[in-house]
Enzyme design. Structure first.
Site, PDB file in Angstrom:
ATOM      1  N   GLU A 163       0.792  -1.232   0.000  1.00 54.59           N
ATOM      2  CA  GLU A 163       0.000   0.000   0.000  1.00 54.59           C
ATOM      3  C   GLU A 163       0.828   1.289   0.000  1.00 54.59           C
ATOM      4  O   GLU A 163       0.586   2.183   0.824  1.00 54.59           O
ATOM      5  CB  GLU A 163      -0.965  -0.012   1.201  1.00 54.59           C
ATOM      6  CG  GLU A 163      -1.857  -1.244   1.212  1.00 54.59           C
ATOM      7  CD  GLU A 163      -2.825  -1.281   2.398  1.00 54.59           C
ATOM      8  OE1 GLU A 163      -2.684  -0.444   3.304  1.00 54.59           O
ATOM      9  OE2 GLU A 163      -3.717  -2.144   2.396  1.00 54.59           O
ATOM     10  N   ASN A 204       2.307  -4.654  -3.410  1.00 52.18           N
ATOM     11  CA  ASN A 204       0.908  -5.014  -3.180  1.00 52.18           C
ATOM     12  C   ASN A 204       0.084  -3.750  -2.917  1.00 52.18           C
ATOM     13  O   ASN A 204       0.479  -2.905  -2.125  1.00 52.18           O
ATOM     14  CB  ASN A 204       0.867  -5.936  -1.952  1.00 52.18           C
ATOM     15  CG  ASN A 204      -0.402  -6.743  -1.835  1.00 52.18           C
ATOM     16  OD1 ASN A 204      -0.909  -7.262  -2.837  1.00 52.18           O
ATOM     17  ND2 ASN A 204      -0.913  -6.877  -0.627  1.00 52.18           N
ATOM     18  N   HIS A 240     -10.021  -5.806  -2.358  1.00 54.85           N
ATOM     19  CA  HIS A 240     -11.047  -5.658  -1.315  1.00 54.85           C
ATOM     20  C   HIS A 240     -12.145  -4.781  -1.912  1.00 54.85           C
ATOM     21  O   HIS A 240     -12.004  -3.562  -1.978  1.00 54.85           O
ATOM     22  CB  HIS A 240     -10.461  -4.984  -0.073  1.00 54.85           C
ATOM     23  CG  HIS A 240      -9.426  -5.817   0.619  1.00 54.85           C
ATOM     24  ND1 HIS A 240      -9.737  -7.004   1.260  1.00 54.85           N
ATOM     25  CD2 HIS A 240      -8.092  -5.653   0.779  1.00 54.85           C
ATOM     26  CE1 HIS A 240      -8.645  -7.524   1.786  1.00 54.85           C
ATOM     27  NE2 HIS A 240      -7.632  -6.726   1.504  1.00 54.85           N
ATOM     28  N   GLU A 270      -5.805 -10.567  -2.024  1.00 54.43           N
ATOM     29  CA  GLU A 270      -6.591 -10.449  -0.779  1.00 54.43           C
ATOM     30  C   GLU A 270      -8.081 -10.301  -1.052  1.00 54.43           C
ATOM     31  O   GLU A 270      -8.781  -9.556  -0.375  1.00 54.43           O
ATOM     32  CB  GLU A 270      -6.133  -9.229   0.041  1.00 54.43           C
ATOM     33  CG  GLU A 270      -4.650  -9.150   0.293  1.00 54.43           C
ATOM     34  CD  GLU A 270      -4.236  -8.009   1.219  1.00 54.43           C
ATOM     35  OE1 GLU A 270      -5.119  -7.358   1.810  1.00 54.43           O
ATOM     36  OE2 GLU A 270      -3.028  -7.778   1.358  1.00 54.43           O
ATOM     37  N   ASP A 272     -11.912 -10.011  -1.184  1.00 52.76           N
ATOM     38  CA  ASP A 272     -13.197 -10.233  -0.525  1.00 52.76           C
ATOM     39  C   ASP A 272     -14.187  -9.222  -1.090  1.00 52.76           C
ATOM     40  O   ASP A 272     -13.788  -8.207  -1.673  1.00 52.76           O
ATOM     41  CB  ASP A 272     -13.128 -10.215   1.018  1.00 52.76           C
ATOM     42  CG  ASP A 272     -12.387  -9.041   1.614  1.00 52.76           C
ATOM     43  OD1 ASP A 272     -12.363  -7.958   0.987  1.00 52.76           O
ATOM     44  OD2 ASP A 272     -11.848  -9.170   2.730  1.00 52.76           O
TER      45      ASP A 272
END
Ligand code: XIL
Length: 351
Positions: A163, A204, A240, A270, A272
């Protein structure tokens, strides 16, 4: 990859489905078939993964059964972060990370290391220090060298820098950027590579999966790093998302392609899809189609090598505590029953 079933086989399958012994049901209450998500994804050369946390060994038997069987790669959700691994400048602590690595190795799963340099979950001794540039460079190098060396040859890929971008595509004003400057990123990759030359190294990021200011920033940096010979292997796309905010297949595919043109991989790291609670049937159906769309786009991109979800059951997800009012983000429900998203993923993998 969709195989045409011969008619007798199809008839037998329909009969089995009708008698409830099916191996490919379509809703809650249906037991997942024997073929694992990992095995189906492997046919596409994609690693199917999940995050999991250090308390896994005390979790329900059902959690352990699914974790130990469905995934080809696992990401420790918290135990490798800086606040977990280096509680003081001179103390490294690997109890939880070691346990998770041993668990994965015991089941033949690969391990994605997460994460070496991040503005969040830093220890207080680090954020409260009044460091000079040279001091912070030494601290960063020592941390990366220690953690990567600890898992050399065991962690197959590292999220080296996590990030680093603001939403507008400029570099985030983290302690590392503020005190060291933008070169902290290239140095982090260099040090990680020196500590384990065989590990794949990723940058990432979240909200940079489709096309836009932030993903343009990631792309431009990736271009510079590659041109400068920095040992970076790919971009991690966290993914996300929500049922109303997610990248279109077109934008995601285009972004994956331009990153691929730089010679870099893209992994979904990651995923979701959080929903407002209580989740409606229609939101769950939308969620399923979003999982399907992202996975299908990954399968179509030759440089998309892994598809990881951020834990797998709604019983254990970071969403409800981080986004109050939201949840139901994963592919198994709180009782470990497969959700529509699970079946959509299987369907995409079997296509
Ligand atoms: C989350 C963990 O899942 C939570 O348990 C923790 O409290 C906060 O961090 N992006 C990342 C992950 O890169 O490290 C975050 O993990 C989720 C967002």
């Amino acid at each position: 990859m969709r195989r045409l079933l011969a008619l007798p086989v199809l008839a037998a399958a329909l009969l089995l489905a009708a008698t409830g012994c099916d191996s490919g049901g379509d809703g809650p209450g249906t037991t997942p078939p024997d073929t694992t998500l990992a095995a189906l994804a492997a046919e596409h050369d994609v690693l199917f993964g999940s995050a999991f946390d250090a308390n896994f060994s005390t979790l329900e038997a059902e959690y352990q059964r699914i974790l130990g069987s469905q995934f080809a790669v696992v990401t420790p959700g918290n135990s490798m972060k800086w606040d977990a691994t280096q509680p003081s400048r001179t103390t490294f602590r690997y109890t939880n990370a070691d346990a998770q690595v041993a668990y994965a190795e015991g089941r033949g799963m690969k391990i994605r290391g997460h994460t070496l340099v991040w503005h969040s979950q830093l220890p207080f001794w680090l954020t409260s220090g009044n460091w000079t540039k040279q001091q912070l460079l030494d601290i960063l190098r020592e941390h990366i060298q220690a953690v990567v060396t600890r898992y050399k040859g065991r962690v197959y890929a590292w999220d080296v820098v996590n990030e680093p971008f603001e939403e507008n595509g400029t570099l985030r004003n983290s302690i590392f950027h503020r005190i060291i400057g933008p070169e902290y990123i290239a140095l982090a990759f260099q040090w990680a590579h020196e500590a384990d030359p065989d590990a794949k190294l990723y940058l990432n990021e979240y909200n940079a999966e489709g096309l836009g200011a932030k993903s343009n920033g990631v792309y431009a940096l990736a271009q510079q790093l590659v041109a400068a010979g920095v040992p970076i292997d790919g971009i991690g796309m966290q993914m996300h998302v929500t049922d109303t905010f997610y990248p279109s297949a077109g934008d995601l595919g285009a972004n994956m392609r331009r990153i691929g043109d730089l010679g870099l991989d893209v992994d979904i790291t990651e995923m979701d899809v959080r929903l407002r609670l209580p989740a409606t049937q229609s939101a769950l159906a939308t969620q399923a189609s979003i999982y399907r769309s992202i996975l299908t786009t990954c399968l179509a991109a030759s440089n998309c090598k892994a598809f990881t979800i951020w834990d797998f059951s709604d019983a254990h997800s970071w969403i409800p505590s981080t986004f109050p009012g939201f949840g139901a983000a994963l592919i198994f429900d709180e009782d470990y029953e497969p959700k529509p998203a699970y079946w959509a993923i299987r369907d995409a993998l079997e296509d």
